[in-house]
Design a protein around this motif. Sequence first.
Motif, mmCIF file in Angstrom:
data_model
loop_
_atom_site.group_PDB
_atom_site.id
_atom_site.type_symbol
_atom_site.label_atom_id
_atom_site.label_comp_id
_atom_site.label_asym_id
_atom_site.label_seq_id
_atom_site.Cartn_x
_atom_site.Cartn_y
_atom_site.Cartn_z
ATOM 1 N N SER A 1 10.270 -23.414 -12.093
ATOM 2 C CA SER A 1 9.587 -24.217 -13.107
ATOM 3 C C SER A 1 9.245 -25.559 -12.472
ATOM 4 N N PHE A 2 7.943 -25.788 -12.388
ATOM 5 C CA PHE A 2 7.486 -26.978 -11.658
ATOM 6 C C PHE A 2 6.784 -27.971 -12.584
ATOM 7 N N LYS A 3 6.866 -29.247 -12.241
ATOM 8 C CA LYS A 3 6.111 -30.272 -12.958
ATOM 9 C C LYS A 3 4.627 -30.105 -12.644
ATOM 10 N N ASN A 4 3.805 -30.542 -13.561
ATOM 11 C CA ASN A 4 2.364 -30.479 -13.357
ATOM 12 C C ASN A 4 1.936 -31.646 -12.467
ATOM 13 N N GLU A 5 2.249 -31.539 -11.225
ATOM 14 C CA GLU A 5 2.040 -32.643 -10.293
ATOM 15 C C GLU A 5 1.641 -32.045 -8.955
ATOM 16 N N THR A 6 0.535 -32.510 -8.405
ATOM 17 C CA THR A 6 0.128 -31.959 -7.104
ATOM 18 C C THR A 6 0.945 -32.595 -5.987
ATOM 19 N N ILE A 7 0.923 -31.941 -4.853
ATOM 20 C CA ILE A 7 1.643 -32.434 -3.681
ATOM 21 C C ILE A 7 0.625 -33.132 -2.787
ATOM 22 N N SER A 8 0.972 -34.271 -2.265
ATOM 23 C CA SER A 8 0.015 -35.034 -1.437
ATOM 24 C C SER A 8 -0.361 -34.210 -0.205
ATOM 25 N N ASP A 9 -1.574 -34.439 0.273
ATOM 26 C CA ASP A 9 -2.036 -33.775 1.500
ATOM 27 C C ASP A 9 -1.078 -34.038 2.657
ATOM 28 N N GLU A 10 -0.549 -35.240 2.687
ATOM 29 C CA GLU A 10 0.354 -35.604 3.781
ATOM 30 C C GLU A 10 1.578 -34.684 3.772
ATOM 31 N N LYS A 11 2.106 -34.448 2.578
ATOM 32 C CA LYS A 11 3.290 -33.575 2.479
ATOM 33 C C LYS A 11 2.929 -32.134 2.845
ATOM 34 N N VAL A 12 1.785 -31.669 2.357
ATOM 35 C CA VAL A 12 1.352 -30.306 2.697
ATOM 36 C C VAL A 12 1.226 -30.176 4.212
ATOM 37 N N GLN A 13 0.657 -31.207 4.844
ATOM 38 C CA GLN A 13 0.516 -31.178 6.301
ATOM 39 C C GLN A 13 1.865 -31.144 7.008
ATOM 40 N N GLN A 14 2.812 -31.913 6.502
ATOM 41 C CA GLN A 14 4.156 -31.918 7.100
ATOM 42 C C GLN A 14 4.805 -30.546 6.974
ATOM 43 N N ILE A 15 4.562 -29.896 5.846
ATOM 44 C CA ILE A 15 5.139 -28.555 5.618
ATOM 45 C C ILE A 15 4.532 -27.546 6.600
ATOM 46 N N ILE A 16 3.213 -27.615 6.760
ATOM 47 C CA ILE A 16 2.541 -26.668 7.670
ATOM 48 C C ILE A 16 2.940 -26.940 9.121
ATOM 49 N N GLN A 17 2.990 -28.203 9.477
ATOM 50 C CA GLN A 17 3.396 -28.565 10.839
ATOM 51 C C GLN A 17 4.814 -28.081 11.109
ATOM 52 N N SER A 18 5.680 -28.201 10.124
ATOM 53 C CA SER A 18 7.055 -27.714 10.265
ATOM 54 C C SER A 18 7.065 -26.201 10.460
ATOM 55 N N ALA A 19 6.244 -25.503 9.689
ATOM 56 C CA ALA A 19 6.161 -24.045 9.838
ATOM 57 C C ALA A 19 5.779 -23.695 11.272
ATOM 58 N N GLN A 20 4.782 -24.388 11.785
ATOM 59 C CA GLN A 20 4.285 -24.079 13.128
ATOM 60 C C GLN A 20 5.276 -24.420 14.243
ATOM 61 N N ALA A 21 6.258 -25.280 13.927
ATOM 62 C CA ALA A 21 7.227 -25.679 14.947
ATOM 63 C C ALA A 21 8.293 -24.609 15.194
ATOM 64 N N ALA A 22 8.334 -23.608 14.353
ATOM 65 C CA ALA A 22 9.364 -22.565 14.496
ATOM 66 C C ALA A 22 9.176 -21.790 15.795
ATOM 67 N N SER A 23 10.241 -21.173 16.259
ATOM 68 C CA SER A 23 10.167 -20.279 17.407
ATOM 69 C C SER A 23 9.176 -19.161 17.112
ATOM 70 N N THR A 24 8.542 -18.652 18.158
ATOM 71 C CA THR A 24 7.608 -17.549 17.986
ATOM 72 C C THR A 24 7.720 -16.647 19.205
ATOM 73 N N SER A 25 7.829 -15.361 18.943
ATOM 74 C CA SER A 25 8.096 -14.393 20.010
ATOM 75 C C SER A 25 6.982 -14.409 21.061
ATOM 76 N N SER A 26 7.348 -14.570 22.334
ATOM 77 C CA SER A 26 6.397 -14.577 23.454
ATOM 78 C C SER A 26 5.220 -15.527 23.234
ATOM 79 N N PHE A 27 5.444 -16.589 22.452
ATOM 80 C CA PHE A 27 4.414 -17.608 22.199
ATOM 81 C C PHE A 27 3.183 -17.007 21.498
ATOM 82 N N LEU A 28 3.358 -15.859 20.839
ATOM 83 C CA LEU A 28 2.190 -15.179 20.252
ATOM 84 C C LEU A 28 1.678 -15.849 18.972
ATOM 85 N N GLN A 29 2.600 -16.473 18.207
ATOM 86 C CA GLN A 29 2.197 -17.112 16.940
ATOM 87 C C GLN A 29 1.420 -16.115 16.071
ATOM 88 N N ALA A 30 2.085 -14.968 15.858
ATOM 89 C CA ALA A 30 1.401 -13.824 15.217
ATOM 90 C C ALA A 30 1.458 -13.876 13.692
#
Lengths: 248, 248
Positions: free
Chosen positions: B16-45
Motif C-alpha cells: 500500500s503506497f502513498k500517492n506520491e511519485t519518486i524523484s527521477d534522481e531516486k529512480v536513477q539511483q535505484i537503476i544504477q544500483s541494479a546495474q552494479a550487481a555482479s553479472t555472470s561473465s560480464f554478460l549483463q543478460a
Amino acid sequence: MNKTIETILNHRSVRSFKNETISDEKVQQIIQSAQAASTSSFLQAYSIIGVTDQLKKDKIAELAGNQSYVAANGFFFVFCADFKRLQEASVMQNKEISAATESTEGFMLAAIDAALAAQNAAIAAESLGLGICYIGGIRNHLNEVSSILETPEKVLPLFGMAVGYPDSYQEQKPRLPNDLVFHENEYQNDKNQTKKKLLHYDDEILQYYKTRMNTKKEITWTGQVSATLEQTKRLYLNDFVKQKGFLK
Amino acid sequence: MNKTIETILNHRSVRSFKNETISDEKVQQIIQSAQAASTSSFLQAYSIIGVTDQLKKDKIAELAGNQSYVAANGFFFVFCADFKRLQEASVMQNKEISAATESTEGFMLAAIDAALAAQNAAIAAESLGLGICYIGGIRNHLNEVSSILETPEKVLPLFGMAVGYPDSYQEQKPRLPNDLVFHENEYQNDKNQTKKKLLHYDDEILQYYKTRMNTKKEITWTGQVSATLEQTKRLYLNDFVKQKGFLK
C-alpha cells in the motif's frame, strides 16, 4: 548518496582474499540477511550450504575451473534451489506437489528466490568490509559438486559465493550504458540505436581493459561476450537439472 | 549492526503506497544500483523496464491478479532475462550464439543475473525510505504482459517490482529457522529432524497469523505452502519460455 547505496555502487568482485577467517557473528549476519529477502508465496524455496571443510573447498575449486579463490577465502557459500523441504512439508500435509515443483514456473521461482537471498548476503558481506565473488563455475560439474555437498533430488546447487577479507581490489568494470539496460514503458528495439550505443560502449571497455592495473588486455565488450557465448558450455545441464527433479 | 544490514533485516513487502511519485534522481539511483550487481561473465543478460504509463500499469495489475498496488505505486519495474542485446553484439562480431542462449545454462544465467540486479534495486529503494513488493503475478499471463511491454524474442519478463512511499507497513513474517535453511558442508537430510523443526515453525507461523495486525488467519506454514504448491499454476510457461527463445 546514503551509505547503503555507496556500498552497492562500490561493488567489484574480489578474487584474492587474506588468510583470515570470518567471525561466526559475521557469518550469522550474512545468513540472516539472506533470509530476510523477499520470497515468492513465502515458499523460501532455497538452501544455503556453507563449505568450511578445506578438502571439499579444494575439490570444488578444481571442479569450478581451478579458481584459487574458491579454495582460499574466508567463507564459501553455495546457494541451491530447494524443493526438498517443501516436499517434506507437503508429505506432512498429505498433499501432492510434484507437478508444481517440476514445472518451469517452479524452477524460475526457486532460482529467483535463491538469487535474491544471495544478493542480500553479498551486500551484507560488503557492508561488513568483506569482498565477494560469485562462482558460476560450480555449474561446470554440478554432478560432482552435488555429490560433495550431498544434495538430494529436488535440491539444485546454482552458484557459489566466495567471501573474505580482500587482499587486493580490482577496478570497477564500467556497466552497459543505462539507456541500453533501462527501457521506459516498452522494450527499445531499434537495431541501429542499439548498435551505435554498443560501439560506444566497446570503446569504453577497450580503454578500460587497456589501462586497468591488473591483467591488461585488448578486447571490446561485444568481442568478449560474443566469444564467451559462441562456446556452448554446460549442455549436460539440460539433463542434469531434470534428473534432480526440476524442469521436467 | 551497521545501517545497511539494518535496512536488509528490516525488509517487509509493502502493498500500500502513498500517492506520491519518486524523484527521477531516486529512480536513477535505484537503476544504477541494479546495474552494479555482479553479472555472470560480464554478460549483463537482463533488462529493466520502467512502466510509467498508467494505462499499462492498470492492465498489468489486472493480469497479475488484480493486485491494486501494481497499478498504484510510485514506480513499477519489470525485470527481464535478456539475450536480445547480446544477439545484436554477436551479429556485430559475426558469431553464432543461439546454442548458448537457448540452453538451460543460458536461462539460469540470465534469470540469476536479473534477480541479482533486482535485489540491489530493492535494497537501494529501501535505503531511500521506499517500500517494495516483488510481483511474481506477472507470470500469470506473460504473453499479454510481453505484448504490453513489447518485449521481442530473447527477452523474457520474469517479475515486477512495485516501489513507492509506504502507506502502511505490515509486520515481518518470521523466516524458517536458520538451521533448516543453512547447512554446513553437506545438505542435512534427516527427515525426522526436518519434521520436528517444521512443526515448531508451524507453531510460530500459526501464532504470527493469529495475532498480526492485518488480515488475521489460522494457518501453519506447511499448511499454507503445500496448499499453494498443490495448485499447479502457470503450466503454459513451459511452452511460452521456449517460444521466447529460452530453454529450447
